[in-house]
Design a protein around this motif. Sequence first.
Motif, PDB file in Angstrom:
ATOM      1  N   VAL A  50       1.905  -5.025   5.729  1.00 43.74           N
ATOM      2  CA  VAL A  50       3.280  -5.315   5.314  1.00 43.74           C
ATOM      3  C   VAL A  50       3.249  -5.421   3.797  1.00 43.74           C
ATOM      4  CG1 VAL A  50       5.228  -6.906   5.470  1.00 43.74           C
ATOM      5  CG2 VAL A  50       3.750  -6.560   7.456  1.00 43.74           C
ATOM      6  N   PHE A  51       3.867  -4.441   3.103  1.00 49.90           N
ATOM      7  CA  PHE A  51       3.771  -4.352   1.649  1.00 49.90           C
ATOM      8  C   PHE A  51       5.128  -4.594   0.993  1.00 49.90           C
ATOM      9  CE2 PHE A  51       0.404  -0.703   2.127  1.00 49.90           C
ATOM     10  CZ  PHE A  51      -0.463  -1.594   2.731  1.00 49.90           C
ATOM     11  N   ASP A  52       5.145  -5.472  -0.006  1.00 55.52           N
ATOM     12  CA  ASP A  52       6.289  -5.519  -0.907  1.00 55.52           C
ATOM     13  C   ASP A  52       6.210  -4.283  -1.809  1.00 55.52           C
ATOM     14  OD1 ASP A  52       8.538  -6.436  -2.216  1.00 55.52           O
ATOM     15  OD2 ASP A  52       7.403  -7.655  -3.624  1.00 55.52           O
ATOM     16  N   ILE A  53       7.338  -3.821  -2.298  1.00 55.10           N
ATOM     17  CA  ILE A  53       7.312  -2.637  -3.155  1.00 55.10           C
ATOM     18  C   ILE A  53       7.047  -2.995  -4.608  1.00 55.10           C
ATOM     19  CG2 ILE A  53       8.753  -0.794  -4.133  1.00 55.10           C
ATOM     20  CD1 ILE A  53       9.873  -0.283  -1.428  1.00 55.10           C
ATOM     21  N   LYS A  54       7.748  -3.973  -5.127  1.00 53.55           N
ATOM     22  CA  LYS A  54       7.628  -4.300  -6.555  1.00 53.55           C
ATOM     23  C   LYS A  54       6.604  -5.411  -6.743  1.00 53.55           C
ATOM     24  CE  LYS A  54      12.334  -2.838  -7.700  1.00 53.55           C
ATOM     25  NZ  LYS A  54      12.611  -2.209  -6.400  1.00 53.55           N
ATOM     26  N   MET A  55       5.424  -5.033  -7.256  1.00 56.29           N
ATOM     27  CA  MET A  55       4.337  -5.989  -7.478  1.00 56.29           C
ATOM     28  C   MET A  55       3.603  -5.635  -8.761  1.00 56.29           C
ATOM     29  SD  MET A  55       2.611  -6.426  -3.694  1.00 56.29           S
ATOM     30  CE  MET A  55       2.316  -4.650  -3.492  1.00 56.29           C
ATOM     31  N   PRO A  56       2.906  -6.590  -9.367  1.00 53.07           N
ATOM     32  CA  PRO A  56       2.107  -6.298 -10.567  1.00 53.07           C
ATOM     33  C   PRO A  56       0.825  -5.561 -10.215  1.00 53.07           C
ATOM     34  CG  PRO A  56       1.807  -8.582  -9.906  1.00 53.07           C
ATOM     35  CD  PRO A  56       2.875  -8.024  -9.010  1.00 53.07           C
ATOM     36  N   ARG A  57       0.176  -5.029 -11.249  1.00 54.03           N
ATOM     37  CA  ARG A  57      -1.089  -4.298 -11.155  1.00 54.03           C
ATOM     38  C   ARG A  57      -0.954  -2.997 -10.380  1.00 54.03           C
ATOM     39  NH1 ARG A  57      -6.059  -7.692  -9.268  1.00 54.03           N
ATOM     40  NH2 ARG A  57      -7.167  -5.927 -10.240  1.00 54.03           N
ATOM     41  N   MET A  58      -0.568  -3.064  -9.131  1.00 57.13           N
ATOM     42  CA  MET A  58      -0.334  -1.866  -8.329  1.00 57.13           C
ATOM     43  C   MET A  58       0.803  -2.176  -7.369  1.00 57.13           C
ATOM     44  SD  MET A  58      -2.843   0.084  -5.612  1.00 57.13           S
ATOM     45  CE  MET A  58      -4.101   0.420  -6.855  1.00 57.13           C
ATOM     46  N   ASP A  59       1.897  -1.391  -7.440  1.00 57.34           N
ATOM     47  CA  ASP A  59       3.028  -1.697  -6.566  1.00 57.34           C
ATOM     48  C   ASP A  59       2.805  -1.122  -5.167  1.00 57.34           C
ATOM     49  OD1 ASP A  59       3.688   1.018  -6.601  1.00 57.34           O
ATOM     50  OD2 ASP A  59       5.240   0.781  -8.131  1.00 57.34           O
ATOM     51  N   GLY A  60       3.755  -1.410  -4.278  1.00 53.63           N
ATOM     52  CA  GLY A  60       3.601  -1.006  -2.890  1.00 53.63           C
ATOM     53  C   GLY A  60       3.569   0.490  -2.693  1.00 53.63           C
ATOM     54  N   MET A  61       4.340   1.227  -3.495  1.00 49.69           N
ATOM     55  CA  MET A  61       4.346   2.687  -3.394  1.00 49.69           C
ATOM     56  C   MET A  61       2.972   3.268  -3.734  1.00 49.69           C
ATOM     57  SD  MET A  61       7.428   3.784  -2.551  1.00 49.69           S
ATOM     58  CE  MET A  61       9.174   3.381  -2.686  1.00 49.69           C
ATOM     59  N   ASP A  62       2.390   2.788  -4.836  1.00 49.54           N
ATOM     60  CA  ASP A  62       1.064   3.276  -5.234  1.00 49.54           C
ATOM     61  C   ASP A  62       0.008   2.900  -4.197  1.00 49.54           C
ATOM     62  OD1 ASP A  62       1.988   4.429  -7.550  1.00 49.54           O
ATOM     63  OD2 ASP A  62       1.535   2.694  -8.818  1.00 49.54           O
ATOM     64  N   LEU A  63       0.132   1.698  -3.659  1.00 51.05           N
ATOM     65  CA  LEU A  63      -0.818   1.251  -2.643  1.00 51.05           C
ATOM     66  C   LEU A  63      -0.734   2.144  -1.409  1.00 51.05           C
ATOM     67  CD1 LEU A  63      -2.871  -0.727  -1.454  1.00 51.05           C
ATOM     68  CD2 LEU A  63      -0.966  -2.263  -0.893  1.00 51.05           C
ATOM     69  N   LEU A  64       0.475   2.455  -0.960  1.00 50.16           N
ATOM     70  CA  LEU A  64       0.636   3.324   0.201  1.00 50.16           C
ATOM     71  C   LEU A  64       0.085   4.724  -0.079  1.00 50.16           C
ATOM     72  CD1 LEU A  64       1.786   3.870   3.030  1.00 50.16           C
ATOM     73  CD2 LEU A  64       3.938   4.505   1.933  1.00 50.16           C
ATOM     74  N   GLN A  65       0.367   5.242  -1.261  1.00 53.44           N
ATOM     75  CA  GLN A  65      -0.104   6.584  -1.612  1.00 53.44           C
ATOM     76  C   GLN A  65      -1.621   6.665  -1.563  1.00 53.44           C
ATOM     77  OE1 GLN A  65       0.866   7.936  -5.614  1.00 53.44           O
ATOM     78  NE2 GLN A  65       1.137  10.020  -4.866  1.00 53.44           N
ATOM     79  N   ARG A  68      -2.868   6.397   2.127  1.00 51.28           N
ATOM     80  CA  ARG A  68      -2.647   7.595   2.942  1.00 51.28           C
ATOM     81  C   ARG A  68      -3.662   8.699   2.648  1.00 51.28           C
ATOM     82  NH1 ARG A  68      -1.041   5.107   6.270  1.00 51.28           N
ATOM     83  NH2 ARG A  68       1.123   4.724   6.937  1.00 51.28           N
ATOM     84  N   GLN A  69      -4.433   8.566   1.588  1.00 48.86           N
ATOM     85  CA  GLN A  69      -5.474   9.541   1.310  1.00 48.86           C
ATOM     86  C   GLN A  69      -6.632   9.438   2.298  1.00 48.86           C
ATOM     87  OE1 GLN A  69      -6.587   8.934  -2.797  1.00 48.86           O
ATOM     88  NE2 GLN A  69      -4.575   9.540  -3.563  1.00 48.86           N
ATOM     89  N   LYS A  70      -6.722   8.312   2.998  1.00 51.48           N
ATOM     90  CA  LYS A  70      -7.853   8.129   3.901  1.00 51.48           C
ATOM     91  C   LYS A  70      -7.502   7.491   5.240  1.00 51.48           C
ATOM     92  CE  LYS A  70      -9.206   3.526   2.260  1.00 51.48           C
ATOM     93  NZ  LYS A  70     -10.330   2.675   1.864  1.00 51.48           N
ATOM     94  N   SER A  71      -6.247   7.051   5.423  1.00 48.07           N
ATOM     95  CA  SER A  71      -5.944   6.308   6.643  1.00 48.07           C
ATOM     96  C   SER A  71      -4.494   6.495   7.081  1.00 48.07           C
ATOM     97  CB  SER A  71      -6.207   4.813   6.418  1.00 48.07           C
ATOM     98  OG  SER A  71      -5.751   4.044   7.520  1.00 48.07           O
ATOM     99  N   ARG A  72      -4.280   6.435   8.408  1.00 51.25           N
ATOM    100  CA  ARG A  72      -2.940   6.446   8.990  1.00 51.25           C
ATOM    101  C   ARG A  72      -2.504   5.047   9.391  1.00 51.25           C
ATOM    102  NH1 ARG A  72      -5.195  11.075  11.697  1.00 51.25           N
ATOM    103  NH2 ARG A  72      -5.664   9.752  13.469  1.00 51.25           N
ATOM    104  N   MET A  73      -3.158   4.040   8.868  1.00 51.50           N
ATOM    105  CA  MET A  73      -2.820   2.663   9.217  1.00 51.50           C
ATOM    106  C   MET A  73      -1.313   2.425   9.102  1.00 51.50           C
ATOM    107  SD  MET A  73      -4.054  -0.828   7.294  1.00 51.50           S
ATOM    108  CE  MET A  73      -2.681  -0.907   6.130  1.00 51.50           C
ATOM    109  N   PRO A  74      -0.673   1.857  10.126  1.00 47.31           N
ATOM    110  CA  PRO A  74       0.771   1.618  10.053  1.00 47.31           C
ATOM    111  C   PRO A  74       1.138   0.676   8.905  1.00 47.31           C
ATOM    112  CG  PRO A  74      -0.010   1.361  12.304  1.00 47.31           C
ATOM    113  CD  PRO A  74      -1.232   1.461  11.439  1.00 47.31           C
TER     114      PRO A  74
END
Length: 233
Positions: A50-65, A68-74
């Motif tokens: 469960v990811f918030d989108i707007k976060m410091p260091r790395m936001d939720g969009m970057d984290l998801l991207q 997804r390079q290595k996992s289909r985790m929901p």
Amino acid sequence: MPRIALVDDDRNILTSVSMTLEAEGFDVETYNDGQSALDAFNRRLPDLGVFDIKMPRMDGMDLLQRLRQKSRMPVIFLTSKDDEIDELMGLRMGADDYVKKPFSQRLLVERIRSILRRQDAIASDAAGTPEESAVMQRGELTMDPLRHAVTWKGKDVSLTVTEFLLLQALAQRPGFVKSRDQLMDVAYDEQVYVDDRTIDSHIKRLRKKMRAVDDDFSAIETLYGIGYRYNEE
């Protein structure tokens, strides 16, 4: 006990939501930024994030991207109240669902349970009928529900749980139209409401992934105002 990763820079949300999830029987890991979460995921993946989108260091969009390079985790995104762009971008990047802030914690629990049930139904032989669990061949498309594996023209295509279920529903009956309401019933539990835009975003993401392995992919047809149809090629 399913392991849930909760990633948000709001400590109040981390505390209150983790307490609720733990009371519901989940094992919860909390992180206050995307980079800390990614470092932990590189060591061991949880069952759902469960990811918030707007976060410091790395936001939720970057984290998801990166995930997804290595996992289909929901993944479920927490989005701001009025930011539709975040919702659409998240779904197109491969999120399985989103919940708007401020949100009901009961709603979040139901969304989490819904996705985990859908994932179990794909992965478990006992959870599906023989028809649902058998390998399906439709022209250049092959789908193996028990392995959550999809190939197009012999090339692997990595799909999220939601994308897999939508493609499976369409491909099971080539030439027949599925309305958005019918696709919602396939991809979501009855108690979870989503709007038409959510289904459309998942379909766009699904097409993008198929076209990544075949520029000429056109098997999923849009019938405007009606729904979608899979045409066997």
